[in-house]
Scaffold this motif. Structure first.
Motif, PDB file in Angstrom:
ATOM      1  N   ALA A 143       0.152   2.851   9.262  1.00 36.41           N
ATOM      2  CA  ALA A 143       1.507   3.104   9.759  1.00 36.41           C
ATOM      3  C   ALA A 143       1.906   2.068  10.797  1.00 36.41           C
ATOM      4  O   ALA A 143       3.046   1.575  10.800  1.00 36.41           O
ATOM      5  CB  ALA A 143       1.601   4.514  10.338  1.00 36.41           C
ATOM      6  N   LYS A 144       0.974   1.728  11.682  1.00 37.30           N
ATOM      7  CA  LYS A 144       1.280   0.725  12.713  1.00 37.30           C
ATOM      8  C   LYS A 144       1.404  -0.666  12.101  1.00 37.30           C
ATOM      9  O   LYS A 144       2.283  -1.455  12.489  1.00 37.30           O
ATOM     10  CB  LYS A 144       0.208   0.757  13.795  1.00 37.30           C
ATOM     11  N   LEU A 145       0.531  -0.986  11.164  1.00 34.23           N
ATOM     12  CA  LEU A 145       0.616  -2.281  10.492  1.00 34.23           C
ATOM     13  C   LEU A 145       1.921  -2.403   9.714  1.00 34.23           C
ATOM     14  O   LEU A 145       2.608  -3.428   9.775  1.00 34.23           O
ATOM     15  CB  LEU A 145      -0.566  -2.458   9.547  1.00 34.23           C
ATOM     16  N   ARG A 146       2.270  -1.370   9.009  1.00 28.36           N
ATOM     17  CA  ARG A 146       3.480  -1.381   8.187  1.00 28.36           C
ATOM     18  C   ARG A 146       4.726  -1.523   9.057  1.00 28.36           C
ATOM     19  O   ARG A 146       5.671  -2.235   8.682  1.00 28.36           O
ATOM     20  CB  ARG A 146       3.551  -0.093   7.353  1.00 28.36           C
ATOM     21  N   ASP A 147       4.732  -0.869  10.200  1.00 29.19           N
ATOM     22  CA  ASP A 147       5.888  -0.965  11.089  1.00 29.19           C
ATOM     23  C   ASP A 147       6.127  -2.419  11.500  1.00 29.19           C
ATOM     24  O   ASP A 147       7.266  -2.893  11.513  1.00 29.19           O
ATOM     25  CB  ASP A 147       5.679  -0.087  12.323  1.00 29.19           C
ATOM     26  N   ASN A 148       5.060  -3.127  11.822  1.00 35.55           N
ATOM     27  CA  ASN A 148       5.212  -4.532  12.193  1.00 35.55           C
ATOM     28  C   ASN A 148       5.684  -5.370  11.013  1.00 35.55           C
ATOM     29  O   ASN A 148       6.609  -6.191  11.135  1.00 35.55           O
ATOM     30  CB  ASN A 148       3.895  -5.088  12.726  1.00 35.55           C
ATOM     31  N   VAL A 149       5.065  -5.179   9.845  1.00 34.72           N
ATOM     32  CA  VAL A 149       5.402  -5.984   8.669  1.00 34.72           C
ATOM     33  C   VAL A 149       6.845  -5.758   8.240  1.00 34.72           C
ATOM     34  O   VAL A 149       7.544  -6.701   7.838  1.00 34.72           O
ATOM     35  CB  VAL A 149       4.418  -5.669   7.523  1.00 34.72           C
ATOM     36  N   MET A 150       7.301  -4.524   8.329  1.00 31.30           N
ATOM     37  CA  MET A 150       8.664  -4.208   7.921  1.00 31.30           C
ATOM     38  C   MET A 150       9.699  -4.670   8.946  1.00 31.30           C
ATOM     39  O   MET A 150      10.819  -5.048   8.587  1.00 31.30           O
ATOM     40  CB  MET A 150       8.813  -2.697   7.699  1.00 31.30           C
ATOM     41  N   ASP A 182      -7.169  10.137   7.501  1.00 31.44           N
ATOM     42  CA  ASP A 182      -6.326  10.201   8.699  1.00 31.44           C
ATOM     43  C   ASP A 182      -6.336   8.873   9.453  1.00 31.44           C
ATOM     44  O   ASP A 182      -5.288   8.410   9.927  1.00 31.44           O
ATOM     45  CB  ASP A 182      -6.790  11.328   9.627  1.00 31.44           C
ATOM     46  N   GLU A 183      -7.495   8.274   9.584  1.00 28.16           N
ATOM     47  CA  GLU A 183      -7.577   6.990  10.283  1.00 28.16           C
ATOM     48  C   GLU A 183      -6.907   5.888   9.469  1.00 28.16           C
ATOM     49  O   GLU A 183      -6.206   5.029  10.030  1.00 28.16           O
ATOM     50  CB  GLU A 183      -9.028   6.615  10.575  1.00 28.16           C
ATOM     51  N   GLN A 233       0.808  -1.221   0.000  1.00 25.74           N
ATOM     52  CA  GLN A 233       0.000   0.000   0.000  1.00 25.74           C
ATOM     53  C   GLN A 233       0.845   1.277   0.000  1.00 25.74           C
ATOM     54  O   GLN A 233       1.967   1.298   0.521  1.00 25.74           O
ATOM     55  CB  GLN A 233      -0.922   0.006   1.212  1.00 25.74           C
ATOM     56  N   ASP A 234       0.269   2.335  -0.565  1.00 24.02           N
ATOM     57  CA  ASP A 234       0.876   3.663  -0.547  1.00 24.02           C
ATOM     58  C   ASP A 234       0.640   4.278   0.840  1.00 24.02           C
ATOM     59  O   ASP A 234      -0.509   4.511   1.223  1.00 24.02           O
ATOM     60  CB  ASP A 234       0.225   4.537  -1.619  1.00 24.02           C
ATOM     61  N   PRO A 235       1.680   4.542   1.620  1.00 25.83           N
ATOM     62  CA  PRO A 235       1.489   5.076   2.973  1.00 25.83           C
ATOM     63  C   PRO A 235       0.735   6.410   3.003  1.00 25.83           C
ATOM     64  O   PRO A 235       0.134   6.753   4.030  1.00 25.83           O
ATOM     65  CB  PRO A 235       2.925   5.247   3.495  1.00 25.83           C
ATOM     66  N   GLU A 236       0.744   7.146   1.898  1.00 24.95           N
ATOM     67  CA  GLU A 236       0.054   8.436   1.859  1.00 24.95           C
ATOM     68  C   GLU A 236      -1.425   8.302   1.525  1.00 24.95           C
ATOM     69  O   GLU A 236      -2.195   9.239   1.734  1.00 24.95           O
ATOM     70  CB  GLU A 236       0.744   9.357   0.847  1.00 24.95           C
ATOM     71  N   ASP A 237      -1.824   7.167   1.013  1.00 26.23           N
ATOM     72  CA  ASP A 237      -3.238   6.934   0.694  1.00 26.23           C
ATOM     73  C   ASP A 237      -3.524   5.441   0.775  1.00 26.23           C
ATOM     74  O   ASP A 237      -3.854   4.791  -0.211  1.00 26.23           O
ATOM     75  CB  ASP A 237      -3.562   7.467  -0.702  1.00 26.23           C
ATOM     76  N   PRO A 238      -3.379   4.875   1.979  1.00 24.09           N
ATOM     77  CA  PRO A 238      -3.440   3.418   2.101  1.00 24.09           C
ATOM     78  C   PRO A 238      -4.856   2.871   2.107  1.00 24.09           C
ATOM     79  O   PRO A 238      -5.815   3.539   2.490  1.00 24.09           O
ATOM     80  CB  PRO A 238      -2.765   3.165   3.452  1.00 24.09           C
ATOM     81  N   GLY A 239      -4.949   1.609   1.696  1.00 19.16           N
ATOM     82  CA  GLY A 239      -6.197   0.882   1.832  1.00 19.16           C
ATOM     83  C   GLY A 239      -6.344   0.325   3.234  1.00 19.16           C
ATOM     84  O   GLY A 239      -5.496   0.525   4.106  1.00 19.16           O
ATOM     85  N   VAL A 240      -7.430  -0.388   3.446  1.00 20.65           N
ATOM     86  CA  VAL A 240      -7.792  -0.892   4.773  1.00 20.65           C
ATOM     87  C   VAL A 240      -7.774  -2.416   4.767  1.00 20.65           C
ATOM     88  O   VAL A 240      -8.310  -3.044   3.849  1.00 20.65           O
ATOM     89  CB  VAL A 240      -9.182  -0.385   5.193  1.00 20.65           C
ATOM     90  N   LEU A 241      -7.168  -2.998   5.786  1.00 20.27           N
ATOM     91  CA  LEU A 241      -7.116  -4.450   5.942  1.00 20.27           C
ATOM     92  C   LEU A 241      -8.245  -4.914   6.857  1.00 20.27           C
ATOM     93  O   LEU A 241      -8.351  -4.460   7.999  1.00 20.27           O
ATOM     94  CB  LEU A 241      -5.765  -4.867   6.535  1.00 20.27           C
ATOM     95  N   ILE A 242      -9.097  -5.792   6.348  1.00 21.30           N
ATOM     96  CA  ILE A 242     -10.099  -6.483   7.169  1.00 21.30           C
ATOM     97  C   ILE A 242      -9.544  -7.866   7.469  1.00 21.30           C
ATOM     98  O   ILE A 242      -9.213  -8.624   6.556  1.00 21.30           O
ATOM     99  CB  ILE A 242     -11.445  -6.590   6.427  1.00 21.30           C
TER     100      ILE A 242
END
Length: 451
Positions: A425-432, A418-419, A371-380
């Motif tokens: 950002a939190k999801l990406r931090d874990n994945v990275m 914003d949400e 995902q693009d961190p500036e316009d990310p999608g949502v994970l269900i």
């Protein structure tokens, strides 16, 4: 000199660019670490040879062994995928118990143990993967192998009540106990392993009840597997403008990527998406669920059934909701190449990862990375995916509750930027951070006894 790493799994890559979560993960590991990878040759033969044979050299050595057609039927399709797979995925009702299945399963493991006992050296590290080879360490110990042997289970560990459906339930305790490290995906899996030994007089627990010690001191530990996140993120970004999807302006894309398997909850997912469609108003954005579900194990009856159910569900939902310029569900029953898939991940507004039981589920992590961190999608994300222990900022759902899933789709599609950015950002931090290299290093440190 570092100990030689020997990895054993049912499947071994024969192509230049491996595919599949487990195969890609181990390929990345061995490319970095070096060593030997051993697996089945892939095609059943009339008379299996009694020795390993080398098929490739490179960053690591690849070796294979043969299985017969009868062993493929009994060991792979039978015991592994018609007994252990449903049992470990909370579907004891689908277990098919036949005596020749267990016999073939043990025959393959015994022959492999004979070959490994000749091949392995005392200072090697043996890393056995997945449910196909659960008995292997016990068989190797019987043959005098003293090397450190670790196991990693990529699927969930079963609950105690389901294990009773396994005729070899008592053997399972001995199989686990023979390993120096028994690795699983989640803390929940650790708890289920330990629960299996609660009534065993030979099991010893520490004062917090967190560790089980049996015979040689094995302890179940969780090592949540990751992906090569930085590489996948870079690929998705590079492919951002190459999205092979014909969609109307403003149309939303909801994505599902799964093997065609009853554990993935695909029919439940379609039903949940249908409740979203039922509730949407005329001015709501049109959303299409693109479900990519390549088939697997089509010779197993349960897989034929889920394919039929899914095709019927897609037809009924589209028949009720489709318009001349909009098809709510697009269902693709074949594999999509990695580059194309990365671009589709990047384009998706929502990913639905809603298994009924799953060891980890790397699709969730691939979506986050892409995902693009500036316009990310949502994970269900399903509560029953192993990834749910790490990816807590996803929109969590009970996949059995169609109304809840439908509400989650509506929430995800209308979530403010914003949400979305904060969650991502939190999801990406874990994945990275907890990527494939972290997983490899963590497990091998435990196997070496240096962690």
């Amino acid at each position: 000199m570092s100990p030689r790493l020997i990895v054993v799994s049912n499947r071994i890559p024969t192509e230049a660019e491996p595919s599949g979560g487990l195969v890609v993960a181990l390929h990345d590991c061995l490319t970095t670490q070096g060593g030997v990878w051993i697996g089945t040759s892939g095609t059943p033969v009339k008379d299996p040879a009694p020795e390993l044979r080398e098929i490739a050299q490179g960053a690591y050595t690849r070796m294979v062994f043969d299985i017969s057609e009868a062993e493929h039927e009994g060991y792979y399709l039978g015991y592994a995928n018609s007994v252990l797979w449903p049992l470990f995925h909370r579907r004891a009702d689908l277990v098919q118990v036949q005596p020749d299945y267990a016999d073939r399963y043990m025959a393959v493991n015994t022959r492999l143990a004979d070959m490994l006992a000749e091949f392995a050296k005392p200072d090697d590290l043996l890393w056995i993967h997945d449910y196909h080879f659960l008995p292997l360490a016990a068989l190797l110990r019987d043959r005098g192998v003293t090397a450190r042997i670790g196991f990693f289970l990529h699927i969930p560990f079963p609950v105690v009540s389901d294990i009773l459906a396994l005729p070899q339930a008592n053997d399972l305790k001995d199989w686990v106990a023979a390993y120096d490290v028994f690795g699983v995906q989640t803390q929940g899996d650790v708890a289920r392993v330990m629960a299996h030994y609660r009534d065993d007089p030979d099991a010893i627990f520490d004062t917090q009840g967190r560790m089980v010690t049996l015979d040689n001191g094995v302890a179940p530990r969780h090592f949540p597997i990751g992906i090569d996140a930085h590489d996948f993120a870079a690929l998705a970004k590079a492919r951002a403008d190459i999205v092979p999807l014909a969609m109307s302006p403003g149309q939303k894309l909801v994505l599902g990527v799964d093997r065609l398997d009853y554990s993935k909850g695909l029919v439940h997912r379609f039903e949940g998406f249908a409740t979203f469609l039922d509730a949407r108003s005329d001015d709501s954005p049109k959303a299409t669920l693109l479900q990519i579900a390549p088939p697997s194990r089509e010779d197993v009856d349960a897989y034929k059934d889920i394919r039929t159910e899914l095709e019927q569900a897609a037809g009924m939902i589209n028949g009720a909701h489709a318009e001349l310029d909009w098809t709510p569900i697009r269902y693709i029953r074949r594999s999509i190449d990695r580059d194309t898939l990365a671009s589709v991940y990047r384009r998706a507004d929502v990913a639905m990862v809603t298994p009924l039981a799953d060891g980890m589920n790397l699709v969730a992590k691939e979506f986050v990375a892409a995902q693009d961190p500036e316009d990310p999608g949502v994970l269900i994300l399903s509560h029953f995916a192993g990834a749910a222990e790490q990816l807590t900022d996803a929109v969590m759902v009970n996949p059995y509750d169609a109304a809840e899933v439908g509400e989650a789709v509506a929430t995800a599609l209308t979530m403010p930027l914003d949400e979305r950015k904060a969650r991502h950002a939190k999801l990406r931090d874990n994945v990275m951070t907890e990527d494939i290299a972290w997983w490899t290093d963590s497990y091998l440190a435990a196997l070496r006894g240096t962690d």
